[in-house]
Scaffold this active site. Structure first.
Site, short mmCIF file in Angstrom:
data_model
loop_
_atom_site.label_atom_id
_atom_site.label_comp_id
_atom_site.label_asym_id
_atom_site.label_seq_id
_atom_site.Cartn_x
_atom_site.Cartn_y
_atom_site.Cartn_z
N GLY A 388 0.88 -1.31 -0.06
CA GLY A 388 -0.08 0.16 0.14
C GLY A 388 0.77 1.30 0.03
N HIS A 408 13.55 10.51 5.70
CA HIS A 408 14.72 11.56 4.92
C HIS A 408 14.53 11.50 3.70
CE1 HIS A 408 17.61 7.78 4.19
NE2 HIS A 408 16.25 7.68 3.82
C1 SAM Z 1 15.06 4.14 2.19
S1 SAM Z 1 13.79 2.70 2.20
C2 SAM Z 1 14.02 2.04 3.79
C3 SAM Z 1 13.57 0.69 4.01
C4 SAM Z 1 13.71 0.26 5.20
N1 SAM Z 1 12.67 0.76 6.30
C5 SAM Z 1 15.09 0.31 5.86
O1 SAM Z 1 15.23 0.62 7.04
O2 SAM Z 1 15.90 -0.47 5.27
C6 SAM Z 1 12.26 3.59 1.96
C7 SAM Z 1 11.21 2.45 1.60
O3 SAM Z 1 10.16 3.29 1.57
C8 SAM Z 1 9.01 2.56 0.75
N2 SAM Z 1 8.27 3.42 0.20
C9 SAM Z 1 8.50 4.34 -0.55
N3 SAM Z 1 7.51 5.32 -0.89
C10 SAM Z 1 6.23 4.50 -0.32
C11 SAM Z 1 4.93 4.81 -0.19
N4 SAM Z 1 4.28 5.97 -0.75
N5 SAM Z 1 4.42 3.92 0.66
C12 SAM Z 1 4.67 2.71 1.10
N6 SAM Z 1 6.13 2.49 1.19
C13 SAM Z 1 6.86 3.49 0.42
C14 SAM Z 1 10.24 2.12 -0.37
O4 SAM Z 1 9.80 1.02 -1.07
C15 SAM Z 1 11.31 1.44 0.44
O5 SAM Z 1 11.19 0.29 0.97
#
Ligand code: SAM
Length: 497
Positions: A388, A408
């Site tokens: 989602g 960030h």
């Molecule tokens: C920088 S990664 C961090 C992943 C994990 N939480 C970690 O600490 O390694 C950011 C995550 O946010 C997810 N993401 C980005 N936009 C999103 C959205 N609108 N809804 C849900 N997840 C999202 C990405 O798919 C990604 O897995």
């Protein structure tokens, strides 16, 4: 006239001729260049390496019409120390008991300063050698200042190269060469050199055969990395692992192999190479270059998404999980990992809290990759996977909401929006746990200050200070209640409704 009366007059004439020639030689810079001055010098500037002289400038960069001053005639001047000048050679002082006819040759201008050479010589003969040097410096400083427009910096003599012995030049070169070192590490990770050396030292020819590289090119890569203490040339042409190189191994404790390979992603590099666009516009250069945002790009390129998720997974298991260690989650029965990626963080937390259940929320294309990670950790049966958009909503009623490396990526307005969504969904006494790189104020070196530049190039977000996070919480109707691990590269902020 007999011989006895003629000889003394002839001798006096010869003596006078010799003295006149000697005087011209002493005061003639050309004569000095031919070696005469070397015998009469009483003090000299310290010897400089040959490369620092004007003549070391590559001929291709010289302007054909620009005169190249002799370093002997001008004295060397380091462009980084405008106030410090090296003195030209001073010479012995001669006092002649009689006068000479006035010299008729045109006045020679001092090549670097525009002073009349005759003025310099006359001044030198007025004072002792040490006084000569002081006079030379102060005169030139005065004349420089007089010739410059108000506020302008002193000009460097044309063609004088920076002194390579200057530590600051080398320090700057080392900083500039950081981009090369990054690419050397990417190559080492892509060719799995650390893995190939796991059993012991290998000759570069054998390494090249096993990884499909050109032996000479690989040798040059490893030699450069060995100079950075990544690998070691144990004997000529034979390389071995070092503690730093160990981190490039798959599955080694603290492995950064996946993160290193992620640094080889051309689109990411191109965005960082175009940083000037971000600086000019305040917008991510990635979007400017590729016409889409980072997340949509990854969704359309599964092989790049895999590289990214592996890289984040490596950090989550070690660095992000460490930030949570200070936090006792014993009373927490249900946690939601918002944007939890492939579930690496939950895979490290859940084994420590057997009664805890979790929901992993991420984009639909990402959550599918979490099952294998959670299975491997033996916690898959306690995790619900939800695909989602966290801007639309998050699973309600949990008593802890994890956000690791999420805020960030987004600008302030977007952060407040997602924090507000969570506040409305959370149970009454629930907490939000934000794992981020918390940037210290001032000049303190911190990894977050460089990671912030990745955010600038790829995302609308940025790394923030503790005060900036507190302001985001407040704007979303939350209270900032604690911060831990501020000193390490990644910290934890806790907020409640
Ligand atoms: C920088 S990664 C961090 C992943 C994990 N939480 C970690 O600490 O390694 C950011 C995550 O946010 C997810 N993401 C980005 N936009 C999103 C959205 N609108 N809804 C849900 N997840 C999202 C990405 O798919 C990604 O897995």
């Amino acid at each position: 006239m007999d011989g006895r009366t003629e000889h003394p007059r002839r001798d006096r004439g010869r003596l006078r001729t010799i003295l006149v020639i000697a005087w011209h030689l002493i005061s003639d810079p050309d004569a000095r260049c031919q070696g005469f001055g070397a015998t009469s010098v009483t003090s000299r500037p310290p010897a400089r390496p040959a490369t620092s002289s004007a003549s070391s400038e590559p001929s291709a960069t010289r302007s054909p019409s620009r005169p190249q001053p002799s370093p002997v005639a001008t004295g060397h001047r380091c462009p980084f120390r405008s106030a410090q000048r090296t003195l030209p050679p001073a010479r012995l002082r001669f006092d002649f008991p009689f006068s000479f006819p006035p010299r008729t040759r045109p006045a020679v201008r001092h090549p670097a300063r525009g002073m009349k050479q005759s003025t310099v010589v006359a001044r030198r003969n007025q004072v002792q050698n040490n006084e000569i040097q002081e006079e030379y410096v102060s005169t030139n400083v005065r004349e420089d200042a007089a010739a410059r427009p108000p506020g302008a910096k002193p000009a460097d003599p044309p063609g004088v190269a920076p002194d390579p012995a200057d530590g600051r030049v080398q320090q700057m070169m080392d900083l500039l060469h950081g981009a090369i070192i990054t690419q050397l590490l990417v190559v080492a990770a892509e060719f799995d050199i650390a893995e190939l050396l796991a059993e012991g030292p290998l000759p570069v020819s054998e390494l090249a055969r096993r990884c499909g590289a050109d032996p000479q090119a690989l040798h040059r890569v490893l030699r450069a990395l060995a100079a950075q203490e990544v690998f070691r040339e144990a004997e000529p042409g034979v390389f071995t692992l070092t503690p730093l190189a160990e981190t490039l191994r798959v599955g080694a404790p603290g492995s950064v192999r996946a993160w290193t390979r992620f640094w080889g992603l051309p689109e990411k590099l191109q965005a960082i190479n175009s940083l000037a666009h971000s600086v000019r516009t305040g917008c991510p250069s990635f979007t400017h270059l590729y016409g889409t945002d980072w997340w949509s790009h990854l969704a359309a390129h599964p092989e790049q998404a895999e590289l990214f998720n592996d890289a984040m997974g490596g950090l989550a298991r070690r660095i992000h999980a460490a930030a949570l260690e200070s936090c006792d989650l014993t009373g927490v029965t249900r946690v939601v990992d918002v944007g939890g990626g492939h579930g690496h963080l939950l895979a490290t937390i859940l084994p420590r809290y057997p009664h805890m259940r979790a929901t992993l929320l991420d984009q639909p294309s990402v959550v599918v990759g979490a099952k294998a990670v959670l299975d491997k950790a033996g916690v898959a049966d306690r995790v619900d996977l939800v695909g989602g958009d966290f801007f639309d909503g998050v699973p309600p009623g949990a008593d802890a909401y994890l956000m690791s490396m999420i805020l960030h990526d987004w600008d302030d307005e977007q952060c407040v929006a997602v924090l507000g969504t969570i506040r409305r969904a959370m149970a009454p006494n629930a907490r939000i746990m934000v794992v981020e790189s918390i940037v210290p104020e001032g000049n303190v070196p911190h990894d977050g200050k460089l990671r912030d530049v990745i955010m600038m190039a790829l995302h609308p977000g940025r790394e923030r200070t503790e005060a900036e996070y507190a302001a985001l919480f407040a704007a979303a109707g939350l209270r900032h209640v604690a911060t831990t691990s501020l000193a390490s590269s990644t910290g934890l902020l806790v907020a409640r409704a």
